[in-house]
Enzyme design. Structure first.
Site: not given
Length: 298
Positions: A41, A213, A215
């Site tokens: 990340y 999800a 948004g």
């Protein structure tokens, strides 16, 4: 994933640290104490920024669970993007994550993606070594099928405790797979049927990445699903984000959502899904599902 600035090699800044601090404070304020990372990340910067916070906040490390992942190698000038679950890579990845996180132990280590070239005996040897040295407390996997988990567990005495999969009202293959059996539509569903049941039966925690999800089903989206979620949230006196998490948590497998967002407002919007039973009826759960799939069940 949203911590640490950009995805390139530019170092993180004081502003990135401040952003991470507000996100972590919002999570702690509503009772979230598990923080999910991965070595890739922001090319390691997400872990490093979090490590800054652990270093600055006395006692924080003892209050939380730190989970991270390894096994994905991003493309560089020497090799293409690839999966790497060789024992040597796992050991090196954990050492680097411990350094970035500024901690002496990882609570949960997940193997991020299946590696077709992986030797389960080699993996088991590495995980057993990490556990024996006290560097990792528990292990799990991510994005793996029941067969892949069983294959690895057959070589490992330490129980695998988690499987992190994409699961949300917006990404429903995991639940659709169970009802499309013996229908023509089953061929178009790529989710490995039986994985949810396998994990549930063996008390392997199902963790849902992408639980909100991205948004698409809340205020950031304008669709029949988003409108339905918003209306139900208004009737329940809660937030659309909570409705999405309740939909996952209502499943008997006791799915643990990974909310993903680093926006403090969206984190706090999840407050009603933390530490309480989901407030959906059987009928409301199905109503959300049918609305999201855009047609009746088979």
């Amino acid at each position: 994933m949203g911590l640490g600035g950009t995805w390139d090699g530019v170092p993180y800044t004081a502003a990135d640290i401040a952003h991470a601090e507000t996100a972590v404070e919002a999570a702690l304020d509503i009772g979230i104490t598990v923080f999910d990372h991965a070595d890739i990340y922001r090319r390691g910067k997400a872990e490093a920024v979090f490590g800054e916070l652990l270093d600055r906040a006395a006692g924080l490390r003892e209050r939380i669970v730190v989970q991270t992942k390894c096994g994905i190698r991003q493309a560089d000038g020497h090799h293409p993007g690839m999966y790497d679950l060789r024992g040597t890579h796992i050991l090196r990845s954990v050492e680097e994550s411990l350094t970035r996180l500024r901690t002496d132990v990882i609570d949960v280590l997940l193997l991020h993606r299946p590696d077709p070239l992986a030797d389960p005996q080699d993996i088991a040897k590495a995980l057993t070594s990490l556990h024996g040295q006290g560097l990792v407390r528990r292990f799990g996997v991510s994005n793996m099928s029941a067969a892949q988990i069983a294959h690895l567990q057959g070589h490992l005495d330490i129980p695998l405790v988690a499987n992190q999969l994409e699961m949300s009202l917006g990404s429903r293959d995991w639940v659709e797979a169970g009802v499309l059996v013996n229908t023509p539509a089953a061929a178009g569903n790529g989710f490995p049927h039986g994985t949810v049941e396998y994990c549930h039966a063996r008390e392997i925690q199902l963790q849902a990445w992408g639980a909100l999800a991205q948004g698409r089903c809340t205020g950031d989206g304008d669709s029949p699903t988003a409108r339905h979620v918003a209306a139900l949230a208004a009737r329940k006196g809660t937030t659309p984000e909570t409705i999405l998490l309740w939909w996952l948590q209502h499943h008997p497998a006791r799915i643990a959502p990974v909310i993903g967002t680093s926006r403090p407002d969206r984190i706090r919007a999840c407050r009603d899904a933390v530490g309480r039973e989901p407030g959906l009826t059987h009928e409301e759960w199905y109503d959300l599902w049918v609305t999201a799939r855009g047609g009746p069940l088979p």
